[in-house]
Design an enzyme around this catalytic site. Structure first.
Site, PDB file in Angstrom:
ATOM      1  CB  CYS A   1       3.970  -9.560   1.049  1.00 51.75           C
ATOM      2  SG  CYS A   1       4.256  -8.109   2.077  1.00 51.75           S
ATOM      3  CE1 TYR A   2       0.872 -15.280  -4.383  1.00 55.38           C
ATOM      4  CE2 TYR A   2       3.153 -15.877  -4.827  1.00 55.38           C
ATOM      5  CZ  TYR A   2       1.807 -16.096  -5.007  1.00 55.38           C
ATOM      6  OH  TYR A   2       1.388 -17.151  -5.781  1.00 55.38           O
TER       7      TYR A   2
ATOM      8  CG  ASP B   1      16.150   6.769 -22.523  1.00 58.06           C
ATOM      9  OD1 ASP B   1      16.748   7.312 -21.575  1.00 58.06           O
ATOM     10  OD2 ASP B   1      14.960   6.424 -22.474  1.00 58.06           O
TER      11      ASP B   1
ATOM     12  CD  GLU C   1       9.538  -3.681  -1.129  1.00 58.13           C
ATOM     13  OE1 GLU C   1      10.000  -4.162  -0.077  1.00 58.13           O
ATOM     14  OE2 GLU C   1       8.504  -4.108  -1.673  1.00 58.13           O
TER      15      GLU C   1
ATOM     16  CG  HIS D   1       5.907  -3.964   0.791  1.00 57.15           C
ATOM     17  ND1 HIS D   1       6.189  -4.767  -0.285  1.00 57.15           N
ATOM     18  CD2 HIS D   1       4.593  -4.110   1.036  1.00 57.15           C
ATOM     19  CE1 HIS D   1       5.084  -5.366  -0.687  1.00 57.15           C
ATOM     20  NE2 HIS D   1       4.090  -4.984   0.103  1.00 57.15           N
TER      21      HIS D   1
ATOM     22  N   GLY E   1       3.070  -9.850  -4.201  1.00 64.53           N
ATOM     23  CA  GLY E   1       2.253  -9.995  -5.405  1.00 64.53           C
ATOM     24  C   GLY E   1       0.805  -9.729  -5.063  1.00 64.53           C
TER      25      GLY E   1
ATOM     26  CE  LYS F   1      14.835   9.179 -19.089  1.00 63.16           C
ATOM     27  NZ  LYS F   1      14.386   8.842 -20.427  1.00 63.16           N
TER      28      LYS F   1
END
Ligand code: XMP
Length: 511
Positions: free
Chosen positions: A83-84, A228, A172, A170, A56, A367
């Site tokens: 992290c946060y 969509d 990810e 991170h 964050g 998406k």
């Protein structure tokens, strides 16, 4: 969702969606939850196999820092703090967080000191992606220090008894070495979450859910021809057949032949009931003389709702409204933490007097998952991979006022551009491409005669998601053909220019 899942608690990280995607890519269902979700709520769902506390933008010691429910640490469910998230875990266990003097941003080497299940089959972390101003100054007593950064800051910690982990980088992010393996180890070896997430399962559960929700009532849905709304309509149709009626509002601002193609696809290919509402005159009349881009967008949005309201009343009585809202729309419109919240045209918007209940069968999908779902549902590939087209249509590609003559210029030049990009085989490399009428006249010479005509701009960009973009390096010979054709075939145009700005600082559309 009645399958194993990992919840990502949203402490405001810009990478939240990426964490969720990483788990889904390995077949483990994951979704975002508010950072302050209660331990009680989590306990009630036995399918929640693990929690990730995201990073964050704030510091845990700041006033008003996002605070979760401390009892989640006692649930016995595996937790990975990033992290946060790691700092939040640490200060609840007598650790200490301080602002670091040397900020560690970007790729860093991490030195592994001890083994842990999180690092199973990983012996080295030469490059991990760090982005922080705070660090763990004291590792809590109940935790082991597993790895440190080169400058000696704790990089990975792990609880001595419980399946609770913290990382100061991170995993990810694509740049992190073995980041995916770290998340896989967490999901599979620590949480024991099963890889049950796939499109066939999604179709089955959604169909069941739509049938139960709708019962014998009717559903109305506005479709635009975009991916969509088309995929959502096909899914709803698969569930309830002719209880679904679609409405296509033709605002006259579509590309060449697009309205006919949409109507054909729904009626002939997909066999879905569709009402084609020709509202061109209504929109053009409202747009006459309007120059300001925001004003144009507002007029089109409002008129769309007005036409929809008028026509819905004529078509019949509907209890439900189907919408193609996707997960990114939901996240962007509604999280508590994101600094970049923006309202989205798909979410909400109808007048309060229209008392529809909403059916949004794509609201958990990204998406690319919507595209996969579309293919799995048998929607033609060309439709599923259709290039993005904005709701306000060609009106925001005509700088200045909109009228039939100016629409003709963008529509025809756009068609030429589409044809030539396709002919050159570049359509899969370029994310979005279109033309813009600048409203700038300049002097030219055609067949010995002086001309004073319009300028058309070409915009073509490469991008992952439209959030950032680079201008596409279309070969000169292809640009040459496009330019010649536009000037030769479209009356009133004597100049073509190519937009060579990225986003940021520009946007993709010109208005
Ligand atoms: P910008 O111009 O903001 O566009 O860089 C990013 C992407 O969003 C599309 N876009 C819209 N799509 N309604 C939409 O459905 C809109 O009002 C709208 N405005 C921009 C744009 O085409 C690009 O793909």
């Amino acid at each position: 969702m009645a399958i194993d899942q990992i919840l990502v608690l949203d402490f405001g990280s810009q990478y939240n969606q990426l964490i969720i995607r990483r788990f889904r890519e390995m077949g483990v269902y994951s979704e975002l939850a508010p950072y302050d979700i209660s331990a009680k709520t989590i306990r009630q769902n036995p399918k929640i196999k693990g929690l990730v506390l995201s990073g964050g933008p704030h510091s845990v010691y700041e006033d008003g820092a996002f605070a979760g429910d401390p009892q989640i640490l006692e649930l016995g469910i595996p937790i990975l703090g990033i992290c946060y998230g790691m700092h939040w875990i640490a200060i609840r266990s007598n650790g200490e967080i301080k602002a670091s003097l040397t900020r560690e941003y970007g790729a860093q080497k991490v030195i592994i000191k001890e083994q842990t299940e999180l690092l199973d089959d990983i012996s080295e972390l030469a490059n991990v992606w760090m982005s922080h101003g705070d660090f763990l100054a004291k590792v809590p007593d109940e935790f082991r220090l597993v790895a440190s950064s080169q400058s000696g800051m704790p990089a990975i910690i792990c609880h001595k008894q419980l399946p609770i982990y913290g990382v100061q980088f991170h995993p990810e992010v694509g740049h992190t070495d073995h980041g995916n393996e770290i998340l896989k180890n967490f999901a599979h070896k620590i949480c024991h979450a099963k890889s049950e997430w796939n499109m066939d399962h999604y179709i089955e559960t959604q169909i069941e859910q739509i049938r139960q929700t709708v019962g014998s009532e009717s559903v109305l849905m506005a479709v635009s021809g975009g991916v969509d709304s088309s995929v959502a309509a096909v899914l709803i149709h698969k569930a309830i057949g002719n209880q679904l009626t679609c409405m296509f509002i033709d605002h006259g601002l579509m590309r060449k032949n697009e309205a006919e193609d949409v109507v054909n696809m729904f009626k002939k290919v997909l066999d879905i009931k569709l009402n084609w509402i020709n509202a061109k005159d209504r929109f053009l009349e409202k747009l006459t003389g309007v120059v300001d881009p925001e004003q144009k967008r507002k007029i089109i949005g409002n008129e769309f709702i007005a036409v929809f309201t008028d026509e819905a009343l004529k078509i019949g009585d509907f209890a439900f409204l189907g919408q193609g809202t996707i997960y990114a729309d939901v996240i962007e419109s509604g999280t508590k933490t994101a600094a970049t919240i923006k309202s989205h045209h798909n979410v909400g918007g109808l007048p309060k007097t229209m008392k529809f209940k909403l059916i949004e069968p794509l609201n958990k999908l990204f998406k690319d998952e919507v595209r996969k779902l579309g293919i799995a549902l048998g929607i033609p590939k060309a439709q599923v991979n259709r290039i993005p087209f904005p709701g306000p249509g060609l009106a925001i590609r005509i700088l200045g006022s909109v009228n039939e003559e100016r629409l003709m210029i963008v529509r025809e030049s756009d068609a030429i551009l589409q044809e030539e990009i396709l002919r050159a085989g570049l359509n899969n490399q370029i994310w979005q491409y279109f033309t813009i009428l600048l409203g700038v006249k300049s002097v030219g010479v055609m067949g010995d005669k002086r001309t004073y005509c319009e300028t058309v701009a070409i915009r073509a960009v490469t991008s992952q998601d439209g959030m950032t973009a680079d201008w596409a390096k279309i070969p000169y010979d292809v640009l040459d053909i496009i330019s010649r054709r536009i000037v030769n075939e479209i009356p009133g145009v004597n100049r073509v220019v190519y937009d060579i700005t990225s986003k940021p600082p520009s946007t993709i559309e010109w208005e």
